[in-house]
Write a protein that holds these residues in place. Structure first.
Motif, PDB file in Angstrom:
ATOM      1  N   GLN A  14       0.732  -1.127  -0.020  1.00 41.65           N
ATOM      2  CA  GLN A  14      -0.197   0.121  -0.168  1.00 41.65           C
ATOM      3  C   GLN A  14       0.715   1.195   0.035  1.00 41.65           C
ATOM      4  O   GLN A  14       2.035   1.298   0.706  1.00 41.65           O
ATOM      5  N   GLN A  15       0.431   2.167  -0.789  1.00 42.40           N
ATOM      6  CA  GLN A  15       1.062   3.474  -0.981  1.00 42.40           C
ATOM      7  C   GLN A  15       0.183   4.739  -0.673  1.00 42.40           C
ATOM      8  O   GLN A  15      -1.127   4.766  -1.296  1.00 42.40           O
ATOM      9  N   GLU A  16       0.806   5.789   0.046  1.00 41.45           N
ATOM     10  CA  GLU A  16      -0.361   6.866   0.157  1.00 41.45           C
ATOM     11  C   GLU A  16       0.098   8.042  -0.424  1.00 41.45           C
ATOM     12  O   GLU A  16       1.400   8.276  -0.547  1.00 41.45           O
ATOM     13  N   HIS A  33      -6.802  -1.136  -6.391  1.00 44.11           N
ATOM     14  CA  HIS A  33      -7.638  -0.274  -5.531  1.00 44.11           C
ATOM     15  C   HIS A  33      -7.124   1.132  -5.242  1.00 44.11           C
ATOM     16  O   HIS A  33      -5.906   0.947  -4.678  1.00 44.11           O
ATOM     17  N   VAL A  34      -7.936   2.070  -5.316  1.00 43.45           N
ATOM     18  CA  VAL A  34      -7.435   3.309  -4.848  1.00 43.45           C
ATOM     19  C   VAL A  34      -8.701   3.739  -3.995  1.00 43.45           C
ATOM     20  O   VAL A  34      -9.759   4.109  -4.307  1.00 43.45           O
ATOM     21  N   GLU A  35      -8.313   3.905  -2.598  1.00 48.23           N
ATOM     22  CA  GLU A  35      -9.214   4.385  -1.558  1.00 48.23           C
ATOM     23  C   GLU A  35      -8.897   5.834  -1.289  1.00 48.23           C
ATOM     24  O   GLU A  35      -7.913   6.211  -1.107  1.00 48.23           O
ATOM     25  N   GLN A  52      -5.167   5.939  -0.759  1.00 44.45           N
ATOM     26  CA  GLN A  52      -4.322   4.996  -0.404  1.00 44.45           C
ATOM     27  C   GLN A  52      -4.244   4.023  -1.533  1.00 44.45           C
ATOM     28  O   GLN A  52      -5.395   3.666  -1.889  1.00 44.45           O
ATOM     29  N   VAL A  53      -3.201   3.645  -2.268  1.00 43.03           N
ATOM     30  CA  VAL A  53      -3.101   2.774  -3.360  1.00 43.03           C
ATOM     31  C   VAL A  53      -3.000   1.598  -2.889  1.00 43.03           C
ATOM     32  O   VAL A  53      -1.791   1.134  -2.436  1.00 43.03           O
ATOM     33  N   TYR A  54      -3.426   0.437  -3.412  1.00 41.06           N
ATOM     34  CA  TYR A  54      -3.378  -0.773  -2.968  1.00 41.06           C
ATOM     35  C   TYR A  54      -2.851  -1.375  -4.298  1.00 41.06           C
ATOM     36  O   TYR A  54      -3.248  -1.670  -5.455  1.00 41.06           O
ATOM     37  N   GLU A  75      -2.610  -5.944  -4.117  1.00 40.36           N
ATOM     38  CA  GLU A  75      -3.077  -6.408  -2.939  1.00 40.36           C
ATOM     39  C   GLU A  75      -4.665  -5.906  -3.096  1.00 40.36           C
ATOM     40  O   GLU A  75      -4.781  -4.796  -3.382  1.00 40.36           O
ATOM     41  N   PHE A 108      -8.083  -4.790  -1.625  1.00 37.79           N
ATOM     42  CA  PHE A 108      -8.893  -3.945  -0.384  1.00 37.79           C
ATOM     43  C   PHE A 108      -9.877  -4.621   0.040  1.00 37.79           C
ATOM     44  O   PHE A 108     -10.598  -5.253  -0.360  1.00 37.79           O
TER      45      PHE A 108
END
Ligand code: FAD
Length: 517
Positions: free
Chosen positions: A2-4, A37-39, A59-61, A64, A66
């Protein structure tokens, strides 16, 4: 993995999941095929420049999946046999106090003068159509308090982010959408709030709390400067050594009761003015600098403040795509406020525009802490007389208002009981009238197009906050004189909206439970 990331994009990109992935891939060098996924964690609109941008924190998955986390209520336990805390008022302060009591193992007994949400709706209909004001069941009184049929704006100036997050998460647990945790200016909407409120009361009862509707508190039982319980209108006495008093800013009888019992209350600054309504499309054009806001931008709002002759004149509780509501709590007065449905899809935008009021402004009513109430009431009653002794609101077109000229006619309004042509200088105190007249001109300089005769000014917006404070010890939150009495929420002067009232309710409950040992 995950990356923000935090960045700005166009409203079109922000509103389209695929476009957002492409943007991240292009700008941040992320392999498109690996973005699962992009949360969105935070979203706000930056409309300061001609080109509107949306600020996003995401938050980019990557490679992985989400997993949506369900937000639930705390684990409540049955408190039917626990020691009781009386909570007067089922507004946000009272209801959140009750939930916190249960969480901490005490039994809340919520006493509410108004009716449950369903029965209350019938009284609102009567108020809008037949102009009948029920003194116990109206837009301010009843299950959920003044917040139930509101816009449900959930922003607050409270600096304690942890407290705000907790309250917002509880709203989500009781049925609000998760969007309220993401938006910089979240709101719920009148169509969704009642079900959320009903779920809260149902939960309070499920875990052994009591919620008594149609039960107006008319007296406090006090012995040796310590609270013993409350007395209801029908003579019933309910006893407990802790009473949280969360009766809101419109419970004038409670302020009179405290004053007459020599329980200390004090005057506090408040504000009073009018509610103005513009076409929503006009506000959109001003705020978004474009003839058409398109499908990716929400109906726009505004918040504006000017100093006029040393006094603040400011917008209050702006409702985009909303309706002006009759919010009187007694016959013989006119009070306005506004609400919006969750989509904010009505054709008009309304906002309270109010002027700061200082104690010296109502010195003719004396120096008692009740003088402010009398001043407020007199303005509301003048509006009622000018409106034709119904809930019809006296009104004037905006430019005419500022020029002191009676409008030739009035356009349609969202205010259901209707409006009637009046020169509002007849209704408002002179200094309020003058400050508003100049204030609107100043607003028009900052918001080109705002100062227009397409807009209508409705009298009065008089219940922006409580004109009275019920003083309490900052450490224990108990009343300065009466042990076990916890003045709470907006009516006591410690909150200015749904979220801050809920936060204050929780705090009072914590202190009351702590003192019970
Ligand atoms: C139409 C409208 C729209 C609004 N929109 C927003 C908005 O979008 N966002 C926002 O943050 N705020 C909004 N507000 C303001 C917000 O609703 C209040 O700030 C908030 O409800 C205050 O909470 P409270 O619990 O302190 O008091 P209240 O909500 O006023 O609740 C007090 C309760 O006490 C009860 N009560 C009073 N006297 C007695 C008595 N003697 N015995 C028993 N019960 C009693 C009342 O019936 C009432 O239910 C709006 C208000 C109105 C009227």
């Amino acid at each position: 993995m995950q990356q923000e990331f935090s960045f700005q994009v166009s409203p079109e990109t922000a509103g389209n999941a695929d476009a957002l992935k492409h943007h991240l891939s292009r700008e941040k060098g992320l392999p498109f095929s690996e973005i699962r996924h992009v949360e969105v964690l935070k979203r706000s609109i930056d409309a300061r420049q001609k080109k509107i941008k949306v600020n996003l924190k995401v938050q980019v998955y990557l490679q992985e999946d989400f997993k949506e986390e369900k937000i639930t209520t705390p684990e409540y336990k049955d408190v039917s046999n626990a020691d009781a805390v009386i909570i007067v008022g089922a507004g946000p302060a009272g209801l959140f106090a009750a939930l916190r009591c249960i969480e901490l193992g005490k039994k809340p007994i919520v006493i509410e003068r108004g009716k449950d949400v369903r029965a209350r709706r019938r009284d609102l209909k009567k108020l809008n159509i037949e102009h009948v004001v029920n003194e116990d069941s109206n837009y301010c009184f009843g299950e959920g308090g003044a917040g139930t049929y509101s816009d449900g704006k959930l922003y607050t100036r409270s600096k304690k982010r942890g407290d705000v997050k907790r309250v917002l998460e509880l709203f989500v647990a009781f049925g609000a959408t998760k969007e309220i945790l993401v938006e910089a200016h979240p709101h719920i909407g009148t169509n969704k709030l009642p079900a959320i409120i009903q779920d809260i009361t149902k939960t309070i009862k499920k875990y052994g709390g009591e919620v008594l509707f149609n039960s107006r508190v008319t007296d406090l039982q006090v012995k040796d400067a310590e609270i013993q319980g409350v007395t209801l209108l029908d003579g019933r006495k309910i006893t407990a050594k802790k009473v949280i008093l969360a009766t809101g800013h419109s419970a004038r009888d409670i302020f009179f009761l405290l004053y007459n019992k020599n329980i200390h209350i004090e005057a506090k600054p408040f504000a009073l003015g009018v509610r103005v309504e513009h076409p929503q499309v006009l506000i959109d054009q001003i705020q978004y600098h474009t003839p058409n806001r398109g499908e990716f931008l929400p109906p726009s709002s505004y918040s504006i403040v000017k100093q006029v002759g040393g006094r603040g004149v400011y917008s209050f509780c702006m409702c985009p795509g909303g309706i002006i509501a009759p919010c009187a709590t007694s016959p013989g007065e006119i009070v306005t406020n506004g609400w919006s449905p969750s989509k904010r899809d009505q054709a008009t935008a309304n906002s309270g525009i109010v002027v700061e009021i200082k104690p010296s402004d109502y010195a003719i009513f004396g120096t008692s802490p009740l003088a402010a109430l009398k001043f407020q009431q007199e303005v509301e009653q003048k509006a009622w007389l000018a409106g034709g002794k119904t809930q019809t609101a006296p009104a004037q077109r905006l430019v005419d208002f500022s020029n002191g000229k009676i409008s030739g006619n009035l356009p349609e309004t969202s205010y259901k009981p209707g409006i009637t042509l009046v020169e509002l200088g007849e209704v408002l105190p002179g200094f309020v009238h003058k400050s508003l007249q100049k204030g609107f001109v100043e607003f028009g300089k900052s918001m080109k197009g705002y100062f227009t005769n397409e807009a209508v000014v409705h009298a009065t917006e008089s219940r922006t906050s409580s004109p009275v404070r019920i003083p309490r010890d900052p450490a224990t939150l108990e009343h300065v004189q009466i042990k076990g009495l916890y003045p709470c929420g907006e009516g006591a002067g410690y909150a200015g909206g749904i979220v801050s009232a809920a936060i204050d309710g929780e705090k009072c409950a914590e202190k009351a439970v702590l003192a019970m040992g």
